[in-house]
Enzyme design. Structure first.
Site, PDB file in Angstrom:
ATOM      1  N   ASP A  32     -30.506 -12.217 -13.907  1.00 45.08           N
ATOM      2  CA  ASP A  32     -31.520 -13.339 -13.594  1.00 45.08           C
ATOM      3  C   ASP A  32     -30.888 -14.480 -14.262  1.00 45.08           C
ATOM      4  OD1 ASP A  32     -31.311 -12.923 -16.427  1.00 45.08           O
ATOM      5  OD2 ASP A  32     -33.539 -12.555 -16.730  1.00 45.08           O
ATOM      6  N   HIS A 236      -3.815 -24.931  -7.318  1.00 41.20           N
ATOM      7  CA  HIS A 236      -5.208 -24.864  -7.685  1.00 41.20           C
ATOM      8  C   HIS A 236      -5.365 -23.915  -8.791  1.00 41.20           C
ATOM      9  CE1 HIS A 236      -7.228 -27.471  -4.392  1.00 41.20           C
ATOM     10  NE2 HIS A 236      -6.590 -28.134  -5.359  1.00 41.20           N
ATOM     11  N   ASP A 253      -5.245 -31.329 -14.653  1.00 41.11           N
ATOM     12  CA  ASP A 253      -5.948 -31.990 -13.263  1.00 41.11           C
ATOM     13  C   ASP A 253      -7.572 -31.841 -13.557  1.00 41.11           C
ATOM     14  OD1 ASP A 253      -7.071 -32.815 -10.934  1.00 41.11           O
ATOM     15  OD2 ASP A 253      -5.909 -31.670  -9.564  1.00 41.11           O
ATOM     16  N   ASP A 264     -10.859 -38.037 -10.812  1.00 46.05           N
ATOM     17  CA  ASP A 264      -9.903 -36.936 -10.427  1.00 46.05           C
ATOM     18  C   ASP A 264      -8.510 -37.624 -10.738  1.00 46.05           C
ATOM     19  OD1 ASP A 264      -8.660 -34.833  -9.199  1.00 46.05           O
ATOM     20  OD2 ASP A 264      -9.265 -35.638  -7.021  1.00 46.05           O
ATOM     21  N   HIS A 343       1.519 -30.699  -0.338  1.00 43.92           N
ATOM     22  CA  HIS A 343       0.052 -31.234  -0.051  1.00 43.92           C
ATOM     23  C   HIS A 343       0.115 -32.405   0.218  1.00 43.92           C
ATOM     24  CE1 HIS A 343      -0.104 -33.243  -4.040  1.00 43.92           C
ATOM     25  NE2 HIS A 343       0.541 -32.170  -4.429  1.00 43.92           N
ATOM     26  N   HIS A 347      -7.037 -38.189  -1.108  1.00 42.96           N
ATOM     27  CA  HIS A 347      -8.304 -37.903  -0.508  1.00 42.96           C
ATOM     28  C   HIS A 347      -9.252 -38.762  -0.925  1.00 42.96           C
ATOM     29  CE1 HIS A 347      -9.422 -36.250  -4.147  1.00 42.96           C
ATOM     30  NE2 HIS A 347      -8.322 -35.449  -4.226  1.00 42.96           N
ATOM     31  N   HIS A 354     -13.509 -34.048  -3.349  1.00 42.26           N
ATOM     32  CA  HIS A 354     -12.868 -34.403  -1.947  1.00 42.26           C
ATOM     33  C   HIS A 354     -14.197 -34.959  -0.997  1.00 42.26           C
ATOM     34  CE1 HIS A 354      -9.971 -30.903  -3.005  1.00 42.26           C
ATOM     35  NE2 HIS A 354      -9.626 -32.097  -3.250  1.00 42.26           N
ATOM     36  N   GLU A 377      -1.763 -38.878  -5.541  1.00 42.87           N
ATOM     37  CA  GLU A 377      -1.431 -37.719  -6.215  1.00 42.87           C
ATOM     38  C   GLU A 377      -0.213 -36.887  -5.563  1.00 42.87           C
ATOM     39  OE1 GLU A 377      -4.222 -34.382  -5.843  1.00 42.87           O
ATOM     40  OE2 GLU A 377      -5.534 -35.748  -4.824  1.00 42.87           O
ATOM     41  N   TYR A 381       6.932 -29.745  -7.050  1.00 38.49           N
ATOM     42  CA  TYR A 381       6.648 -28.229  -7.685  1.00 38.49           C
ATOM     43  C   TYR A 381       7.691 -27.407  -7.499  1.00 38.49           C
ATOM     44  CZ  TYR A 381       2.079 -30.453  -7.032  1.00 38.49           C
ATOM     45  OH  TYR A 381       1.269 -31.413  -7.119  1.00 38.49           O
ATOM     46  N   ARG A 399       2.552 -33.573 -10.937  1.00 35.18           N
ATOM     47  CA  ARG A 399       1.712 -34.208 -10.182  1.00 35.18           C
ATOM     48  C   ARG A 399       1.209 -35.174 -11.117  1.00 35.18           C
ATOM     49  NH1 ARG A 399      -1.445 -30.423  -8.423  1.00 35.18           N
ATOM     50  NH2 ARG A 399      -3.180 -30.376  -9.289  1.00 35.18           N
ATOM     51  N   GLU A 401      -2.042 -38.234 -10.593  1.00 39.49           N
ATOM     52  CA  GLU A 401      -2.996 -38.712  -9.763  1.00 39.49           C
ATOM     53  C   GLU A 401      -3.692 -39.695 -10.041  1.00 39.49           C
ATOM     54  OE1 GLU A 401      -6.130 -35.353  -9.214  1.00 39.49           O
ATOM     55  OE2 GLU A 401      -6.590 -36.321  -7.380  1.00 39.49           O
TER      56      GLU A 401
HETATM   57  N1  GLY Z   1      -8.687 -31.603  -8.182  1.00 37.87           N
HETATM   58  C1  GLY Z   1      -8.149 -31.357  -6.961  1.00 37.87           C
HETATM   59  C2  GLY Z   1      -7.454 -32.690  -6.386  1.00 37.87           C
HETATM   60  O1  GLY Z   1      -7.019 -33.124  -6.937  1.00 37.87           O
HETATM   61  O2  GLY Z   1      -7.411 -32.738  -5.098  1.00 37.87           O
HETATM   62 MN    MN Z   2      -7.421 -35.055  -5.995  1.00 34.39          MN
HETATM   63 MN    MN Z   3      -7.198 -33.920  -8.863  1.00 35.22          MN
END
Ligand code: GLY
Ligand code: MN
Ligand code: MN
Length: 435
Positions: A32, A236, A253, A264, A343, A347, A354, A377, A381, A399, A401
């Site tokens: 619940d 991720h 991240d 982000d 990647h 974005h 996103h 970003e 890797y 990374r 970012e």
């Molecule tokens: N945190 C997800 C991205 O950097 O797109």
């Molecule tokens: Mn991002």
């Molecule tokens: Mn991110």
């Protein structure tokens, strides 16, 4: 008063149309217990109403009810458990609705607003249950044709209007984003200063998220990624359960959500506070791409050109390190860099991490405009066992970012509250904190 964004949206609607937006519902987590409530973003953007089970109906051609809200009624026995509600009266008094009704009357009243208009703005596919309500309502209206009533013949995704609005941030939006980014940066700084080999990834997660809440964020904009060693190479990864070892890289991240806007940020640093030669080499390669892309940002630049720049720099750097061979052109042509950089470079960023908004208009990648906000970003890797790569580079995932606002003359980076130069990170990590 009607919310500003709602008025703006209505001005852009076809005069002979109606728009229907459904808010989010409580979602069961287990037994619940529900997940923490998060309003549907378009609904919140337009109405600023942050309660479950609401529906907004916009009818610019209606003589009186141009803005109607359906909300949960105020029931004392329920409010005792879950808090005071806006209620039908509050929807009119405090939220600018011309009329408001108990949500349980929706099926009876919605057909009245959907009849004798040509166009319906409704985003199919967001909420399967509500899609059924909308479809049933259209069918119901159609069945009244012999009474001189007709239903909408065109269904338009309201995203064609509202997502274009959400892409262009105004000063209020930007201030929320700046604060979200600042709080996010403070969380990253705290993680760097607390990090020691022998800690668990979830301890750093807790420190980052403590700072977010302490600074007034509602929480995270997305599940925090705190990976060490091999986990830095999982894009991720968010189980955040492993022990951080001496010699590991740590990739975090994480972004705070402040007034429904998300930061982000990714930063990557050595667990023991000192980059090894290989760690530093990969780090500098990614940093070069991050900086080169940010340098390019100004109105009129194609979003794709930013990614292409990151690909070029990463490819050049991998060639210099001997991780690729041949020419830049042939490596880009064959996308060999994608073994290491798999990647996109960024974005849109806003109320959703996103964020909404098209990346291509017709056949062309979109050109960036003042008020747009996005991430930069790039990453490299290298998982353990990557073929043709020296062991020195294994389990190094980097990374970097940042969040960038396009201004009239260039860009504003809103994530400068956490350093990204290797030397600055090493210096910061010497200023150890413990809890
Ligand atoms: N945190 C997800 C991205 O950097 O797109
Ligand atoms: Mn991002
Ligand atoms: Mn991110």
């Amino acid at each position: 008063m009607k919310p500003t964004r709602l008025v703006e949206f209505m001005q852009k609607m076809d005069p002979n149309s109606v728009a229907v937006f459904a808010g989010a519902h409580d979602i069961r987590r287990n037994a619940d217990t529900d997940f923490e409530f998060r309003q549907e973003t378009d609904f919140y953007y337009l109405t600023r109403l942050n309660e479950p089970d609401c529906v907004a109906v916009l009818s610019p051609g209606h003589p009186e009810h141009k803005y109607v809200l359906f909300v949960r009624p105020r029931i004392r026995e329920e409010e005792i458990w879950t808090g005071i509600r806006t209620g039908v009266e509050g929807a009119v008094r405090d939220h600018g609705a011309d009329a408001a009704f108990d949500i349980s009357n929706l099926a009876d009243l919605l057909p009245g607003y959907m009849q004798n208009v040509d166009k319906l703005y409704y985003r199919l596919g967001n909420d399967a249950r509500f899609d059924q309500t909308v479809i049933a309502t259209i069918k119901h209206v159609r069945e009244k044709i012999r009474g001189g009533v007709y239903g909408p013949t065109t269904i338009i995704d309201p995203g064609t209007i509202v997502h274009e609005m959400r892409m262009r941030k105004n000063e209020d939006d930007l201030n929320c984003l700046r604060r979200a980014a600042q709080i996010s940066a403070e969380g990253h700084v705290a993680a760097m200063r607390h990090c020691q080999p022998g800690m668990y990834e979830y301890e750093l997660e807790a420190i980052v998220e403590y700072v977010f809440r302490k600074q007034g964020a509602t929480g995270v904009g997305y599940p925090s990624i705190v990976g060490s060693g091999f986990n830095t190479t999982i894009l991720h990864y968010n189980t955040n359960n492993d022990l951080i070892k001496d010699g590991d890289m740590v990739l975090i991240d994480a972004g705070a959500e402040y007034k429904v806007f998300s930061g982000d940020i990714t930063r990557t640093f050595p667990a023991n506070g000192k980059f090894s030669r290989a760690q530093r080499a990969i780090y500098e390669a990614v940093l070069a791409a991050n900086k080169e892309v940010i340098r390019m940002v100004k109105p009129g630049v194609s979003f794709m050109a930013l990614h292409e720049k990151a690909v070029e720099v990463v490819t050049d750097e991998l060639l210099k390190l001997g991780l690729l061979s041949g020419s830049r052109a042939e490596n880009i042509e064959k996308a060999t860099y994608a073994r290491f950089f798999m990647h996109r470079t960024g974005h849109w960023l806003g109320m959703d991490v996103h964020d909404v908004g098209r990346y291509k208009l017709h056949d062309d990648w979109r050109k960036i405009e003042p008020g747009m906000v996005f991430t930069v970003e790039p990453g490299i890797y290298i998982a353990e066992g990557t073929e043709g790569v020296s062991e020195d580079y294994f389990n190094i995932g980097v990374r970097i970012e940042d969040d960038v606002v396009v201004t009239e003359s260039g860009s504003e980076v809103i994530t400068t509250g956490v350093p990204k130069e290797a030397a600055e990170i090493e210096e910061l990590m010497k200023q150890t904190l413990t809890i």
